[in-house]
Design an enzyme around this catalytic site. Structure first.
Site, PDB file in Angstrom:
ATOM      1  N   ASP A   1      48.359  33.969  71.172  1.00  0.00           N
ATOM      2  CA  ASP A   1      47.713  33.474  70.232  1.00  0.00           C
ATOM      3  C   ASP A   1      47.619  34.124  68.869  1.00  0.00           C
ATOM      4  O   ASP A   1      47.023  34.851  68.680  1.00  0.00           O
ATOM      5  CB  ASP A   1      45.939  33.295  70.588  1.00  0.00           C
ATOM      6  CG  ASP A   1      45.843  31.739  71.624  1.00  0.00           C
ATOM      7  OD1 ASP A   1      46.993  31.262  72.185  1.00  0.00           O
ATOM      8  OD2 ASP A   1      44.581  31.633  71.787  1.00  0.00           O
TER       9      ASP A   1
ATOM     10  N   HIS B   1      36.442  29.658  79.209  1.00  0.00           N
ATOM     11  CA  HIS B   1      37.640  29.403  80.219  1.00  0.00           C
ATOM     12  C   HIS B   1      37.340  29.706  81.424  1.00  0.00           C
ATOM     13  O   HIS B   1      38.522  30.394  82.139  1.00  0.00           O
ATOM     14  CB  HIS B   1      38.725  30.566  79.017  1.00  0.00           C
ATOM     15  CG  HIS B   1      39.212  30.088  77.917  1.00  0.00           C
ATOM     16  ND1 HIS B   1      39.417  28.748  77.520  1.00  0.00           N
ATOM     17  CD2 HIS B   1      38.826  30.700  76.656  1.00  0.00           C
ATOM     18  CE1 HIS B   1      39.557  28.790  76.442  1.00  0.00           C
ATOM     19  NE2 HIS B   1      39.395  29.884  75.746  1.00  0.00           N
TER      20      HIS B   1
END
Length: 387
Positions: A135, A262
Site C-alpha cells: 500500500d 480486516h
C-alpha cells in the site's frame, strides 16, 4: 528533458553490489545515469530501459530503469539522470556489506499530512534501507496520484534503497475496463525479482549485509500449487545461515491481528494456512505486515500459540494513509499480543551482529529519539535449541 514537476526518482538494490535508478520524464530522454563517488569526480555512465503504460485514458510518462554498479558498500555516490546538461545532482548511500545494518520499516504510507510526518521521522532515523510491506500511493485508479506519490517520497527514496511489496491498493483492476492487476505498480516499482529466481515482481528475495529479506505477495496466488509457494519453498531451502544468519519476511495482509479491522480476509487466513509451516520450519526470525492501520507486536507464535522457535509477527500499517487509523481492538487482548496501539508511525530494525537485533516503534506524536515500543531479538541461527 526531465518533468516540470520532478522526475520522481527512487532507487532499489539489485544483487549484492548494484543499484537500480528509476525515474520518469514527460518527454523522451535517454535511459542513462552518470555516477561517481564524489560530486566532481570522473563519472561512469550506464544505460538501461524505458517503458510506459496506459490506464484507461491516462498515459504515463517515460519510465526509465538503469542498473548501476558494481558499487562499494557503505559509500555515498553522486548521480545525474539522462544526458548532460541535466542540472540536478542526486546522491545515495549504498548499504553496508556486513552487519550492523539499520532498516526503516513502514506500511500503508499514502500521501497525507500524516504521511509527511512519518517521512520526516524516517529521515531522522539514519536508516540504510527502507522496507515497505505494501500500500504505497493509495492512487486507487487515479494515476496522477502515483505521480504525486513519486514526488512525495523522492527526497528519501532517491537517497536510500526502498524495497517494496504490493498491497490491495496496488491491484487497481476495473471489471471490463482494466482487467490487468498491478499495472502501475509493476511499471513504476520494478524490484529485483529475477535475481532471486522469481517470475513475478510481486514476490522476491535479496540479501543485504547479513540479512535475507523475503517479500511475499498477499494478492497473487499462494496456495501450495502456485508458483509463489514453490518459489518460497525453494528460496527458504537455499538460505545460507552462515552468510545471512537473519531471515526477515514482509507480507501485506497480516496472519496475526487482534484489531477488529480486516478480520476474516482470505489473503490473511488462507495464506497463513498455506505458508506458515514453511516460515516456521525455516526458522524465520520476524514477519512484518501492513494492511491494518495501527501498530501491533506479537510474541513468537506458531499456529496461534506462543512458540519460542517461531517468527515474531509485527503489524506496521500505520504509515499515514487517508483512510485513517484502525482504532478498535478485540477485548480481551489475546495473550500472544504483546503491544498494540493505533497511532501513526514507523519502525526501525537495527541488526547489530549475527545474534542480536533491536526492533523499535516510533510514533509520529513523539520525537524520533523516543521509543514507543521496543524489543530485543536473538537470531535463530544463534539459538541451538531451535536449530
Amino acid at each position: 528533458m526531465l518533468t516540470m514537476d520532478g522526475p520522481k526518482v527512487h532507487i532499489s538494490q539489485v544483487g549484492q553490489n548494484k543499484m537500480r535508478i528509476s525515474w520518469i520524464t514527460d518527454s523522451p530522454t535517454p535511459a542513462k545515469v552518470m555516477y561517481a563517488p564524489s560530486p566532481s569526480g570522473n563519472t561512469v555512465s550506464a544505460t538501461g530501459t524505458t517503458s510506459s503504460y496506459r490506464y484507461l485514458v491516462y498515459e504515463s510518462g517515460e519510465i526509465h530503469n538503469v542498473v548501476i554498479g558494481p558499487l562499494n558498500p557503505n559509500t555515498v555516490y553522486y548521480y545525474r539522470l539522462g544526458d548532460p546538461p541535466s542540472s540536478q545532482t542526486y546522491n545515495f548511500k549504498t548499504p553496508p556489506s556486513q552487519l550492523p545494518i539499520k532498516f526503516a520499516i513502514v506500511g500503508d504510507l499514502g500521501q497525507t499530512d500524516w504521511t509527511k510526518s512519518t517521512l520526516e521521522h524516517v529521515k531522522k532515523s539514519n536508516y540504510d534501507m527502507l522496507l515497505l510491506p505494501g500500500d504505497l500511493s493509495y492512487a486507487d485508479f487515479n494515476q496522477d496520484l502515483w505521480d504525486s506519490f513519486g514526488r512525495l517520497v523522492e527526497p528519501l527514496a532517491s537517497q536510500r534503497p526502498w524495497m517494496v511489496t504490493q498491497g490491495n491498493h496496488e491491484v487497481e483492476t476495473i471489471p471490463l475496463l482494466h482487467k490487468t492487476p498491478f499495472t502501475a505498480y509493476n511499471a513504476r516499482w520494478l524490484m529485483p525479482f529475477q535475481e532471486s529466481g522469481s517470475n513475478s515482481n510481486l514476490y522476491y528475495s535479496f540479501d543485504v549485509a547479513g540479512v535475507h529479506v523475503i517479500m511475499l505477495g498477499s494478492y497473487t496466488d499462494f496456495d501450495p500449487s502456485s508458483p509463489q509457494y514453490k518459489w518460497l519453498q525453494n528460496d527458504l531451502q537455499t538460505v545460507n545461515k552462515r552468510t545471512t544468519p537473519w531471515i526477515v519476511v514482509l507480507i501485506h495482509a497480516p496472519w496475526y491481528n487482534s484489531n477488529t479491522a480486516h478480520q476474516g480476509e482470505p489473503e490473511s487466513i488462507n495464506m497463513k494456512v498455506a505458508m506458515e509451516d514453511l516460515l516456521y520450519q525455516a526458522r524465520v526470525d520476524v514477519v512484518f505486515a501492513g494492511h491494518v492501520h495501527a501498530y501491533e507486536r506479537f510474541t513468537r507464535v506458531y499456529k496461534d500459540k506462543a512458540n519460542n522457535c517461531a517468527p515474531m509477527y509485527i503489524t506496521i500499517g500505520d504509515g499515514g494513509n487517508r483512510e485513517g487509523l484502525a482504532t478498535k481492538y478485540m477485548d480481551p487482548k489475546p495473550t500472544i499480543s504483546i503491544f498494540r496501539e493505533a497511532s501513526f508511525g514507523h519502525g526501525t530494525l537495527e541488526v547489530f551482529n549475527v545474534s542480536h537485533a533491536r526492533w523499535t516503534w516510533h510514533k509520529n506524536d513523539n520525537d524520533e529519539a523516543v521509543d514507543s515500543d521496543f524489543v530485543w531479538l536473538t537470531s535463530f541461527s544463534s539459538i541451538p535449541s531451535c536449530k
